[in-house]
Design a protein around this motif. Structure first.
Motif, PDB file in Angstrom:
ATOM      1  N   ARG A 186       2.889  12.734  22.259  1.00 32.72           N
ATOM      2  CA  ARG A 186       1.784  11.907  22.777  1.00 32.72           C
ATOM      3  C   ARG A 186       0.807  11.591  21.665  1.00 32.72           C
ATOM      4  O   ARG A 186       0.902  12.129  20.572  1.00 32.72           O
ATOM      5  CB  ARG A 186       1.077  12.598  23.935  1.00 32.72           C
ATOM      6  N   LEU A 187      -0.139  10.726  21.949  1.00 29.39           N
ATOM      7  CA  LEU A 187      -1.214  10.434  21.004  1.00 29.39           C
ATOM      8  C   LEU A 187      -2.053  11.688  20.822  1.00 29.39           C
ATOM      9  O   LEU A 187      -2.150  12.520  21.710  1.00 29.39           O
ATOM     10  CB  LEU A 187      -2.097   9.306  21.520  1.00 29.39           C
ATOM     11  N   ASP A 188      -2.680  11.808  19.684  1.00 36.22           N
ATOM     12  CA  ASP A 188      -3.527  12.960  19.414  1.00 36.22           C
ATOM     13  C   ASP A 188      -4.927  12.467  19.075  1.00 36.22           C
ATOM     14  O   ASP A 188      -5.146  11.924  17.991  1.00 36.22           O
ATOM     15  CB  ASP A 188      -2.951  13.771  18.271  1.00 36.22           C
ATOM     16  N   PRO A 189      -5.888  12.644  19.980  1.00 33.60           N
ATOM     17  CA  PRO A 189      -7.245  12.124  19.743  1.00 33.60           C
ATOM     18  C   PRO A 189      -7.972  12.856  18.628  1.00 33.60           C
ATOM     19  O   PRO A 189      -9.009  12.410  18.168  1.00 33.60           O
ATOM     20  CB  PRO A 189      -7.938  12.334  21.082  1.00 33.60           C
ATOM     21  N   THR A 190      -7.437  13.949  18.154  1.00 30.04           N
ATOM     22  CA  THR A 190      -8.118  14.718  17.112  1.00 30.04           C
ATOM     23  C   THR A 190      -7.769  14.242  15.717  1.00 30.04           C
ATOM     24  O   THR A 190      -8.330  14.726  14.730  1.00 30.04           O
ATOM     25  CB  THR A 190      -7.788  16.221  17.230  1.00 30.04           C
ATOM     26  N   ILE A 191      -6.832  13.302  15.583  1.00 29.19           N
ATOM     27  CA  ILE A 191      -6.387  12.891  14.243  1.00 29.19           C
ATOM     28  C   ILE A 191      -6.626  11.416  13.983  1.00 29.19           C
ATOM     29  O   ILE A 191      -5.871  10.783  13.282  1.00 29.19           O
ATOM     30  CB  ILE A 191      -4.918  13.254  13.990  1.00 29.19           C
ATOM     31  N   PHE A 192      -7.696  10.871  14.532  1.00 31.90           N
ATOM     32  CA  PHE A 192      -8.005   9.482  14.234  1.00 31.90           C
ATOM     33  C   PHE A 192      -8.130   9.292  12.729  1.00 31.90           C
ATOM     34  O   PHE A 192      -8.824  10.043  12.052  1.00 31.90           O
ATOM     35  CB  PHE A 192      -9.308   9.039  14.905  1.00 31.90           C
ATOM     36  N   VAL A 193      -7.468   8.281  12.203  1.00 29.40           N
ATOM     37  CA  VAL A 193      -7.578   7.917  10.795  1.00 29.40           C
ATOM     38  C   VAL A 193      -8.577   6.777  10.710  1.00 29.40           C
ATOM     39  O   VAL A 193      -8.349   5.712  11.262  1.00 29.40           O
ATOM     40  CB  VAL A 193      -6.209   7.478  10.237  1.00 29.40           C
ATOM     41  N   MET A 194      -9.691   7.006  10.077  1.00 30.47           N
ATOM     42  CA  MET A 194     -10.695   5.955   9.961  1.00 30.47           C
ATOM     43  C   MET A 194     -10.285   4.994   8.862  1.00 30.47           C
ATOM     44  O   MET A 194     -10.121   5.393   7.706  1.00 30.47           O
ATOM     45  CB  MET A 194     -12.064   6.552   9.663  1.00 30.47           C
ATOM     46  N   LEU A 195     -10.062   3.738   9.205  1.00 28.01           N
ATOM     47  CA  LEU A 195      -9.625   2.730   8.235  1.00 28.01           C
ATOM     48  C   LEU A 195     -10.804   1.995   7.650  1.00 28.01           C
ATOM     49  O   LEU A 195     -11.812   1.827   8.227  1.00 28.01           O
ATOM     50  CB  LEU A 195      -8.670   1.744   8.900  1.00 28.01           C
ATOM     51  N   SER A 241       0.811  -1.218   0.000  1.00 29.50           N
ATOM     52  CA  SER A 241       0.000   0.000   0.000  1.00 29.50           C
ATOM     53  C   SER A 241       0.844   1.268   0.000  1.00 29.50           C
ATOM     54  O   SER A 241       0.314   2.348  -0.180  1.00 29.50           O
ATOM     55  CB  SER A 241      -0.934   0.021   1.219  1.00 29.50           C
ATOM     56  N   GLY A 242       2.131   1.113   0.253  1.00 29.20           N
ATOM     57  CA  GLY A 242       3.010   2.282   0.268  1.00 29.20           C
ATOM     58  C   GLY A 242       3.488   2.633   1.666  1.00 29.20           C
ATOM     59  O   GLY A 242       3.412   1.830   2.580  1.00 29.20           O
ATOM     60  N   ARG A 243       3.926   3.843   1.804  1.00 31.70           N
ATOM     61  CA  ARG A 243       4.473   4.330   3.068  1.00 31.70           C
ATOM     62  C   ARG A 243       3.388   5.058   3.837  1.00 31.70           C
ATOM     63  O   ARG A 243       2.614   5.811   3.270  1.00 31.70           O
ATOM     64  CB  ARG A 243       5.641   5.263   2.785  1.00 31.70           C
ATOM     65  N   CYS A 244       3.346   4.817   5.143  1.00 28.22           N
ATOM     66  CA  CYS A 244       2.422   5.546   6.004  1.00 28.22           C
ATOM     67  C   CYS A 244       3.186   6.076   7.209  1.00 28.22           C
ATOM     68  O   CYS A 244       4.251   5.585   7.556  1.00 28.22           O
ATOM     69  CB  CYS A 244       1.243   4.670   6.437  1.00 28.22           C
ATOM     70  N   ALA A 245       2.619   7.080   7.831  1.00 24.18           N
ATOM     71  CA  ALA A 245       3.202   7.677   9.033  1.00 24.18           C
ATOM     72  C   ALA A 245       2.533   7.043  10.253  1.00 24.18           C
ATOM     73  O   ALA A 245       1.337   6.751  10.238  1.00 24.18           O
ATOM     74  CB  ALA A 245       2.980   9.178   9.025  1.00 24.18           C
ATOM     75  N   MET A 246       3.328   6.844  11.301  1.00 27.05           N
ATOM     76  CA  MET A 246       2.817   6.209  12.510  1.00 27.05           C
ATOM     77  C   MET A 246       3.432   6.875  13.728  1.00 27.05           C
ATOM     78  O   MET A 246       4.624   7.172  13.753  1.00 27.05           O
ATOM     79  CB  MET A 246       3.193   4.716  12.511  1.00 27.05           C
ATOM     80  N   GLN A 271      -0.297   4.585  16.406  1.00 32.87           N
ATOM     81  CA  GLN A 271      -1.369   5.371  15.814  1.00 32.87           C
ATOM     82  C   GLN A 271      -0.994   5.761  14.393  1.00 32.87           C
ATOM     83  O   GLN A 271       0.052   6.373  14.170  1.00 32.87           O
ATOM     84  CB  GLN A 271      -1.614   6.634  16.643  1.00 32.87           C
ATOM     85  N   MET A 272      -1.837   5.388  13.420  1.00 29.24           N
ATOM     86  CA  MET A 272      -1.604   5.817  12.045  1.00 29.24           C
ATOM     87  C   MET A 272      -1.857   7.319  11.966  1.00 29.24           C
ATOM     88  O   MET A 272      -2.795   7.828  12.573  1.00 29.24           O
ATOM     89  CB  MET A 272      -2.520   5.085  11.075  1.00 29.24           C
ATOM     90  N   LEU A 273      -0.997   8.013  11.227  1.00 28.85           N
ATOM     91  CA  LEU A 273      -1.094   9.465  11.117  1.00 28.85           C
ATOM     92  C   LEU A 273      -1.329   9.887   9.674  1.00 28.85           C
ATOM     93  O   LEU A 273      -0.729   9.321   8.765  1.00 28.85           O
ATOM     94  CB  LEU A 273       0.212  10.119  11.589  1.00 28.85           C
ATOM     95  N   PRO A 274      -2.133  10.905   9.473  1.00 27.16           N
ATOM     96  CA  PRO A 274      -2.248  11.466   8.128  1.00 27.16           C
ATOM     97  C   PRO A 274      -0.921  12.136   7.754  1.00 27.16           C
ATOM     98  O   PRO A 274      -0.213  12.631   8.624  1.00 27.16           O
ATOM     99  CB  PRO A 274      -3.351  12.510   8.248  1.00 27.16           C
ATOM    100  N   HIS A 275      -0.610  12.161   6.467  1.00 26.46           N
ATOM    101  CA  HIS A 275       0.613  12.833   6.034  1.00 26.46           C
ATOM    102  C   HIS A 275       0.538  14.301   6.421  1.00 26.46           C
ATOM    103  O   HIS A 275      -0.516  14.919   6.360  1.00 26.46           O
ATOM    104  CB  HIS A 275       0.809  12.662   4.530  1.00 26.46           C
ATOM    105  N   GLY A 276       1.676  14.842   6.868  1.00 22.94           N
ATOM    106  CA  GLY A 276       1.743  16.244   7.257  1.00 22.94           C
ATOM    107  C   GLY A 276       1.420  16.509   8.708  1.00 22.94           C
ATOM    108  O   GLY A 276       1.415  17.657   9.144  1.00 22.94           O
ATOM    109  N   THR A 277       1.152  15.454   9.502  1.00 22.53           N
ATOM    110  CA  THR A 277       0.869  15.637  10.919  1.00 22.53           C
ATOM    111  C   THR A 277       2.119  16.132  11.623  1.00 22.53           C
ATOM    112  O   THR A 277       3.196  15.549  11.454  1.00 22.53           O
ATOM    113  CB  THR A 277       0.416  14.303  11.558  1.00 22.53           C
ATOM    114  N   PRO A 278       2.036  17.197  12.426  1.00 22.34           N
ATOM    115  CA  PRO A 278       3.234  17.670  13.125  1.00 22.34           C
ATOM    116  C   PRO A 278       3.693  16.671  14.183  1.00 22.34           C
ATOM    117  O   PRO A 278       2.859  15.996  14.795  1.00 22.34           O
ATOM    118  CB  PRO A 278       2.787  18.983  13.767  1.00 22.34           C
ATOM    119  N   PRO A 279       5.022  16.556  14.397  1.00 21.68           N
ATOM    120  CA  PRO A 279       5.531  15.651  15.429  1.00 21.68           C
ATOM    121  C   PRO A 279       4.957  16.001  16.799  1.00 21.68           C
ATOM    122  O   PRO A 279       4.643  17.153  17.074  1.00 21.68           O
ATOM    123  CB  PRO A 279       7.044  15.879  15.402  1.00 21.68           C
ATOM    124  N   SER A 280       4.840  14.993  17.651  1.00 17.45           N
ATOM    125  CA  SER A 280       4.272  15.186  18.977  1.00 17.45           C
ATOM    126  C   SER A 280       4.919  14.232  19.962  1.00 17.45           C
ATOM    127  O   SER A 280       5.580  13.280  19.566  1.00 17.45           O
ATOM    128  CB  SER A 280       2.763  14.924  18.933  1.00 17.45           C
TER     129      SER A 280
END
Length: 163
Positions: free
Chosen positions: A154-163, A116-121, A143-152
């Motif tokens: 901790r987990l970010d509950p606002t960026i859930f990626v719906m699979l 499927s390619g490269r993903c951010a986690m 946690q899977m991250l959308p591309h362009g998510t700023p580094p953090s």
């Protein structure tokens, strides 16, 4: 690699801060105990026994890595799926966590096994201590991250990626 240097202390945190780093998952106990709900949100729980490097994953981790759910995944296979510039920092922080009994959070890139390619986690890891205070395992959340998510850190509950 996504995070900034210096490693490892920039991404390391004390064990007493574990709940803070996992709080988005812990906020809703029905999600935290529901494998399907976690996976739907791009989250997965994981455990690595240091005695044999055996891995246990929930469905969301298999999905992030592009592997068949419930398949036997040897640690060398999972490590090989980390993009080269993410693999070394992950291994350095893992070693630091074990030696110093500290957790860590690191954003990495994964080359999914299913093509499927490269993903951010976002990888959140913490040592598990035995009764004598020795590190016997690591566990945490991926946690899977959308591309362009700023580094953090901790987990970010606002960026859930719906699979």
């Amino acid at each position: 690699m996504r995070p900034t240097e210096p490693l490892p202390l920039h991404h390391s945190w004390p064990l007493y801060a574990l709940r803070e780093h996992l709080s988005p998952v812990l906020l809703d106990p029905t999600i935290a105990r529901n494998d399907a709900a976690l996976a739907e949100r791009g989250l997965g729980l994981w455990f690595c026994d240091l005695r044999d490097n055996g891995l246990r994953w929930t469905a969301g981790v298999y999905d992030i890595f592009g592997l068949e759910r419930d398949s036997d995944v040897p640690r060398p296979l999972s490590v090989s799926l980390y993009a080269p510039d993410s693999r070394d920092p992950m291994e350095r922080l893992r070693g630091y966590a074990i030696r110093h009994k500290r957790g860590f959070t690191l954003d990495v890139d994964i080359d999914q096994a299913d093509g499927s390619g490269r993903c951010a986690m976002r990888l959140v890891a913490a040592p598990v201590l035995d009764a004598a205070g020795e590190v016997v395992a690591l566990h945490g959340v991926k946690q899977m991250l959308p591309h362009g998510t700023p580094p953090s850190r901790r987990l970010d509950p606002t960026i859930f990626v719906m699979l």
